[in-house]
Write a protein that holds these residues in place. Structure first.
Motif, PDB file in Angstrom:
ATOM      1  N   ARG A  47      -1.055  -4.539  15.226  1.00 45.74           N
ATOM      2  CA  ARG A  47       0.330  -4.024  15.160  1.00 45.74           C
ATOM      3  C   ARG A  47       0.947  -3.445  13.514  1.00 45.74           C
ATOM      4  NH1 ARG A  47       2.727 -10.350  13.829  1.00 45.74           N
ATOM      5  NH2 ARG A  47       0.935 -10.113  12.642  1.00 45.74           N
ATOM      6  N   GLY A  48       0.478  -3.161  12.294  1.00 48.18           N
ATOM      7  CA  GLY A  48       1.202  -2.785  11.097  1.00 48.18           C
ATOM      8  C   GLY A  48       1.017  -1.075  11.824  1.00 48.18           C
ATOM      9  N   ARG A  49      -0.169  -0.697  12.165  1.00 45.82           N
ATOM     10  CA  ARG A  49      -0.414   0.741  12.689  1.00 45.82           C
ATOM     11  C   ARG A  49       0.961   1.283  13.951  1.00 45.82           C
ATOM     12  NH1 ARG A  49      -6.208   0.213  12.744  1.00 45.82           N
ATOM     13  NH2 ARG A  49      -6.917   0.740  10.233  1.00 45.82           N
ATOM     14  N   ILE A  50       1.256  -0.247  14.759  1.00 41.83           N
ATOM     15  CA  ILE A  50       2.269   0.052  15.281  1.00 41.83           C
ATOM     16  C   ILE A  50       3.237  -0.172  14.408  1.00 41.83           C
ATOM     17  CG2 ILE A  50       3.417  -0.259  17.310  1.00 41.83           C
ATOM     18  CD1 ILE A  50       1.076  -1.573  18.876  1.00 41.83           C
ATOM     19  N   TYR A  51       3.995  -0.758  13.969  1.00 43.55           N
ATOM     20  CA  TYR A  51       5.007  -0.302  12.895  1.00 43.55           C
ATOM     21  C   TYR A  51       4.908   0.970  12.452  1.00 43.55           C
ATOM     22  CZ  TYR A  51       6.732  -4.701  13.762  1.00 43.55           C
ATOM     23  OH  TYR A  51       7.248  -5.932  14.188  1.00 43.55           O
ATOM     24  N   LEU A  52       3.722   1.286  11.615  1.00 50.73           N
ATOM     25  CA  LEU A  52       4.288   2.697  11.001  1.00 50.73           C
ATOM     26  C   LEU A  52       3.741   3.673  12.026  1.00 50.73           C
ATOM     27  CD1 LEU A  52       0.576   2.050   9.096  1.00 50.73           C
ATOM     28  CD2 LEU A  52       2.638   2.565   8.088  1.00 50.73           C
ATOM     29  N   ILE A  53       3.867   4.197  13.468  1.00 46.98           N
ATOM     30  CA  ILE A  53       3.795   4.895  14.351  1.00 46.98           C
ATOM     31  C   ILE A  53       5.620   4.932  14.857  1.00 46.98           C
ATOM     32  CG2 ILE A  53       3.172   5.641  16.690  1.00 46.98           C
ATOM     33  CD1 ILE A  53       0.576   4.963  16.103  1.00 46.98           C
ATOM     34  N   LYS A  54       5.748   3.557  15.131  1.00 48.10           N
ATOM     35  CA  LYS A  54       7.339   3.745  15.468  1.00 48.10           C
ATOM     36  C   LYS A  54       7.885   3.938  14.272  1.00 48.10           C
ATOM     37  CE  LYS A  54      10.403  -0.259  16.483  1.00 48.10           C
ATOM     38  NZ  LYS A  54      11.671  -0.240  15.370  1.00 48.10           N
ATOM     39  N   GLN A  55       8.235   4.116  13.624  1.00 48.99           N
ATOM     40  CA  GLN A  55       8.458   4.615  12.190  1.00 48.99           C
ATOM     41  C   GLN A  55       8.756   6.199  12.200  1.00 48.99           C
ATOM     42  OE1 GLN A  55       6.949   2.926   8.433  1.00 48.99           O
ATOM     43  NE2 GLN A  55       8.527   0.398   8.745  1.00 48.99           N
ATOM     44  N   MET A  56       7.758   7.057  11.993  1.00 55.20           N
ATOM     45  CA  MET A  56       8.182   8.167  12.472  1.00 55.20           C
ATOM     46  C   MET A  56       7.830   8.684  13.310  1.00 55.20           C
ATOM     47  SD  MET A  56       4.005   9.226  12.667  1.00 55.20           S
ATOM     48  CE  MET A  56       3.071   9.196  13.276  1.00 55.20           C
ATOM     49  N   LEU A  57       7.811   8.016  14.412  1.00 50.25           N
ATOM     50  CA  LEU A  57       8.236   8.639  16.043  1.00 50.25           C
ATOM     51  C   LEU A  57       9.749   8.508  16.137  1.00 50.25           C
ATOM     52  CD1 LEU A  57       6.219   7.381  19.018  1.00 50.25           C
ATOM     53  CD2 LEU A  57       6.145   9.467  17.127  1.00 50.25           C
ATOM     54  N   GLU A  58      10.643   7.577  14.827  1.00 46.47           N
ATOM     55  CA  GLU A  58      12.333   7.354  14.679  1.00 46.47           C
ATOM     56  C   GLU A  58      12.559   8.039  13.794  1.00 46.47           C
ATOM     57  OE1 GLU A  58      12.369   2.771  16.899  1.00 46.47           O
ATOM     58  OE2 GLU A  58      12.608   3.022  14.205  1.00 46.47           O
ATOM     59  N   GLY A  59      12.177   8.494  13.467  1.00 47.35           N
ATOM     60  CA  GLY A  59      12.505  10.020  12.482  1.00 47.35           C
ATOM     61  C   GLY A  59      11.849   9.449  10.752  1.00 47.35           C
ATOM     62  N   GLN A  60      11.840   8.612  10.617  1.00 46.84           N
ATOM     63  CA  GLN A  60      11.882   8.406   9.317  1.00 46.84           C
ATOM     64  C   GLN A  60      10.719   9.433   8.069  1.00 46.84           C
ATOM     65  OE1 GLN A  60      11.333   3.952   8.548  1.00 46.84           O
ATOM     66  NE2 GLN A  60      12.292   3.643  10.437  1.00 46.84           N
ATOM     67  N   PRO A  61      10.507   9.374   7.102  1.00 43.02           N
ATOM     68  CA  PRO A  61       9.655  10.173   6.051  1.00 43.02           C
ATOM     69  C   PRO A  61       8.306  10.258   6.679  1.00 43.02           C
ATOM     70  CG  PRO A  61      11.295   9.300   5.119  1.00 43.02           C
ATOM     71  CD  PRO A  61      10.737   9.090   5.701  1.00 43.02           C
ATOM     72  N   VAL A  62       7.236  10.876   6.501  1.00 44.28           N
ATOM     73  CA  VAL A  62       5.992  10.301   6.939  1.00 44.28           C
ATOM     74  C   VAL A  62       4.907  11.105   6.143  1.00 44.28           C
ATOM     75  CG1 VAL A  62       3.739  10.602   8.461  1.00 44.28           C
ATOM     76  CG2 VAL A  62       6.218  10.618   9.231  1.00 44.28           C
ATOM     77  N   THR A  63       4.258   9.979   5.377  1.00 40.50           N
ATOM     78  CA  THR A  63       3.190  10.283   3.946  1.00 40.50           C
ATOM     79  C   THR A  63       2.272  10.177   4.288  1.00 40.50           C
ATOM     80  OG1 THR A  63       3.475   8.342   3.199  1.00 40.50           O
ATOM     81  CG2 THR A  63       5.650   9.333   2.765  1.00 40.50           C
ATOM     82  N   ARG A  64       1.454  10.717   3.118  1.00 43.41           N
ATOM     83  CA  ARG A  64      -0.438  10.655   3.240  1.00 43.41           C
ATOM     84  C   ARG A  64      -0.182   8.979   3.383  1.00 43.41           C
ATOM     85  NH1 ARG A  64      -5.059  12.845   4.772  1.00 43.41           N
ATOM     86  NH2 ARG A  64      -7.259  11.532   2.958  1.00 43.41           N
ATOM     87  N   ARG A  65       0.061   8.756   3.337  1.00 43.69           N
ATOM     88  CA  ARG A  65      -0.403   6.175   2.938  1.00 43.69           C
ATOM     89  C   ARG A  65      -0.419   6.479   4.969  1.00 43.69           C
ATOM     90  NH1 ARG A  65       3.304   2.319   2.450  1.00 43.69           N
ATOM     91  NH2 ARG A  65       2.034   0.201   2.825  1.00 43.69           N
ATOM     92  N   THR A  66       0.627   7.232   5.162  1.00 44.33           N
ATOM     93  CA  THR A  66       0.511   6.427   7.019  1.00 44.33           C
ATOM     94  C   THR A  66      -1.138   7.366   7.799  1.00 44.33           C
ATOM     95  OG1 THR A  66       2.765   6.459   6.789  1.00 44.33           O
ATOM     96  CG2 THR A  66       1.287   6.965   8.805  1.00 44.33           C
ATOM     97  N   GLN A  67      -0.652   8.582   7.424  1.00 38.49           N
ATOM     98  CA  GLN A  67      -2.150   8.846   7.680  1.00 38.49           C
ATOM     99  C   GLN A  67      -3.533   8.254   7.608  1.00 38.49           C
ATOM    100  OE1 GLN A  67      -3.895  13.638   6.809  1.00 38.49           O
ATOM    101  NE2 GLN A  67      -3.305  13.714   8.541  1.00 38.49           N
ATOM    102  N   VAL A  68      -3.548   7.541   6.642  1.00 35.21           N
ATOM    103  CA  VAL A  68      -4.762   6.980   5.594  1.00 35.21           C
ATOM    104  C   VAL A  68      -5.452   5.730   6.517  1.00 35.21           C
ATOM    105  CG1 VAL A  68      -5.991   5.765   3.747  1.00 35.21           C
ATOM    106  CG2 VAL A  68      -5.127   8.149   3.400  1.00 35.21           C
ATOM    107  N   HIS A  69      -3.349   4.990   7.134  1.00 36.21           N
ATOM    108  CA  HIS A  69      -4.398   3.680   7.684  1.00 36.21           C
ATOM    109  C   HIS A  69      -4.523   4.436   9.080  1.00 36.21           C
ATOM    110  CE1 HIS A  69      -2.971   1.107   4.673  1.00 36.21           C
ATOM    111  NE2 HIS A  69      -1.666   2.070   4.168  1.00 36.21           N
ATOM    112  N   LEU A  70      -3.863   5.350   9.724  1.00 38.96           N
ATOM    113  CA  LEU A  70      -4.527   6.010  11.454  1.00 38.96           C
ATOM    114  C   LEU A  70      -5.576   6.159  11.442  1.00 38.96           C
ATOM    115  CD1 LEU A  70      -1.044   7.609  12.214  1.00 38.96           C
ATOM    116  CD2 LEU A  70      -1.405   4.693  12.499  1.00 38.96           C
ATOM    117  N   ASP A  71      -6.423   6.786  10.559  1.00 41.85           N
ATOM    118  CA  ASP A  71      -7.388   7.673   9.923  1.00 41.85           C
ATOM    119  C   ASP A  71      -8.423   6.356  10.127  1.00 41.85           C
ATOM    120  OD1 ASP A  71      -6.893  10.155   9.850  1.00 41.85           O
ATOM    121  OD2 ASP A  71      -6.785  10.092   7.947  1.00 41.85           O
TER     122      ASP A  71
END
Length: 423
Positions: free
Chosen positions: A49-73
């Motif tokens: 659920r949390g990763r889905i929110y992170l991906i949603k934010q990224m695809l909606e154009g919000q800033p993407v950080t290393r923190r998001t990448q770590v959680h997806l990795d």
């Protein structure tokens, strides 16, 4: 879930697919209950659920950080959440889309880039991988523990050559995928499958030039290279598949469930490729796990075992079966291997939390060694609780990962069926 995707992706095929998946999620959180990383870490962003929110934010154009990448990795792509989800959210496809986007937007360290490059270049190529394994085995006593853990023990001398079909009736033909690492690490897996199907009157063969199915590179975010791998495999198989003439194959058989789960998605992954879409769909439709083939032939199989005197004569042996995520969650094949082993006279022990991943997950044990090691420790404890003599599984990655953490033999279940049939 309401969405408002950014211009860079909303009108692309990937954007439309992601939008549909996001809208199907009702953020109930049931997925977290069966997510291995959420259970280990307790962080909402390390659950589906949390990763889905992170991906949603990224695809909606919000800033993407290393923190998001770590959680997806940290996601294993085990798909246990998909089995649990009451809304049928196609999480793994959303994850693939999200990872592909973030790979282009967030830079990795030089060490990470080097590791991923080496994995992408070495593992799918037997001409590189096999000598590297041999060198590692020779130097294993001198290696640091962290590296030695990744080097499999030397083969016990299992058969490396395919036996001929052992039946005079060869009117049935199927293709086996050799894969990239399995021929080096466990050559007896496909050889055992050839022997078994041969006794059932089915010729099983490998098509030259097929190579790696593409799963390894795809899940390391080298998706374009992976699509080329997939096209190469289709080209190698297509002459044996095309049409319905006598002599063409009736199925493509997978002895590694990880490869099977990926090949079954060829049709989806190549649906926008006009040259390969139809062929890929046909390949996916023909693909079967070896357990599905033997389940259809189970009655005949048991008869052959009885003729050999290997069933019902007090030779019961206790096994613990680890069902790979790619088998039970990816391909939705559950209980089939277990039924075949019981029919062959083996005793299966209970395995707690059998829906959880063992931590192998392709190259996850290399890219996320700490989490992978914790998951392996938990899985081995569950497998060993019933005092099984042998642990069995259905995927080369799980087999080698588990074996590196235990003295108990870890084998592919097809070898146990082969032993019941004898020479």
């Amino acid at each position: 879930m309401q969405t408002n995707l950014a211009d860079f992706i909303k009108d692309t095929p990937e954007g439309r697919e992601a939008d549909s998946i996001l809208r199907s999620c009702v953020h109930c959180g049931f997925c977290n209950a069966t997510c291995p990383t959420y259970q280990l870490l307790g962080d909402e962003l390390d659950g589906p659920r949390g990763r889905i929110y992170l991906i949603k934010q990224m695809l909606e154009g919000q800033p993407v950080t290393r923190r998001t990448q770590v959680h997806l990795d940290r996601c294993l792509s085990c798909r246990s959440c998909e089995t649990t989800c009451p809304s049928g959210v196609n999480y793994h496809r959303l994850l693939d889309i999200g990872r592909n986007v973030i790979e282009q937007r967030v830079a990795r360290s030089i060490a990470e880039k080097a590791t991923r490059f080496l994995l992408c270049q070495a593992l799918p190529q037997p001409l590189i991988f096999k000598p590297a394994v041999k060198l590692g085995q020779w130097m294993r006593p001198l290696l640091p523990v962290v590296l030695a853990d990744k080097v499999p023990a030397q083969s016990s001398g299992a058969s490396k050559r395919y036996p001929a079909c052992q039946s005079s009736a060869r009117n049935r033909r199927m293709i086996a995928l050799a894969g990239c690492v399995q021929p080096t690490l466990t050559p007896n897996t496909n050889a055992a499958a050839v022997r078994i199907l041969g006794k059932l009157g089915i010729e099983l063969f490998e098509a030259a030039g097929a190579g790696c199915c593409g799963a390894l590179r795809y899940h390391l975010n080298a998706q374009e290279q992976a699509l080329d791998d997939m096209r190469r495999v289709i080209d190698a198989w297509w002459p044996h598949v095309e049409g319905n003439q006598s002599g063409n194959v009736e199925a493509i058989v997978m002895t590694a469930s990880g490869c099977g789960a990926h090949v079954r998605e060829y049709g989806e992954l190549l649906k926008h490729d006009p040259a390969y879409a139809e062929k890929a769909s046909r390949i996916s439709a023909l693909t079967l796990d070896i357990s599905q083939v033997l389940a259809v032939e189970q009655e005949r199989l048991v008869e052959l075992m009885q003729l050999k005197g290997k069933v019902g004569v007090g030779e019961s042996r206790k096994l613990a079966f680890h069902s790979p995520c790619t088998l039970q969650h990816g391909q939705k094949i559950r209980g089939v291997v277990e039924s075949l082993l019981v029919a062959a006279g083996y005793e299966l022990t209970m395995v707690a939390d059998s829906h959880f991943c063992c931590g192998s997950a392709g190259t996850y044990s290399i890219t996320q060694p700490e989490l992978s090691g914790r998951l392996r420790k938990n899985k081995l404890a569950a497998l060993g609780a019933g005092s099984a003599e042998v642990f069995v599984t259905a995927n080369i990655g799980c087999q080698t990962h588990l074996q590196s953490g235990t003295a108990t033999p870890v084998r592919h279940w097809i070898e146990l069926i082969d032993e019941r049939l004898g020479d």
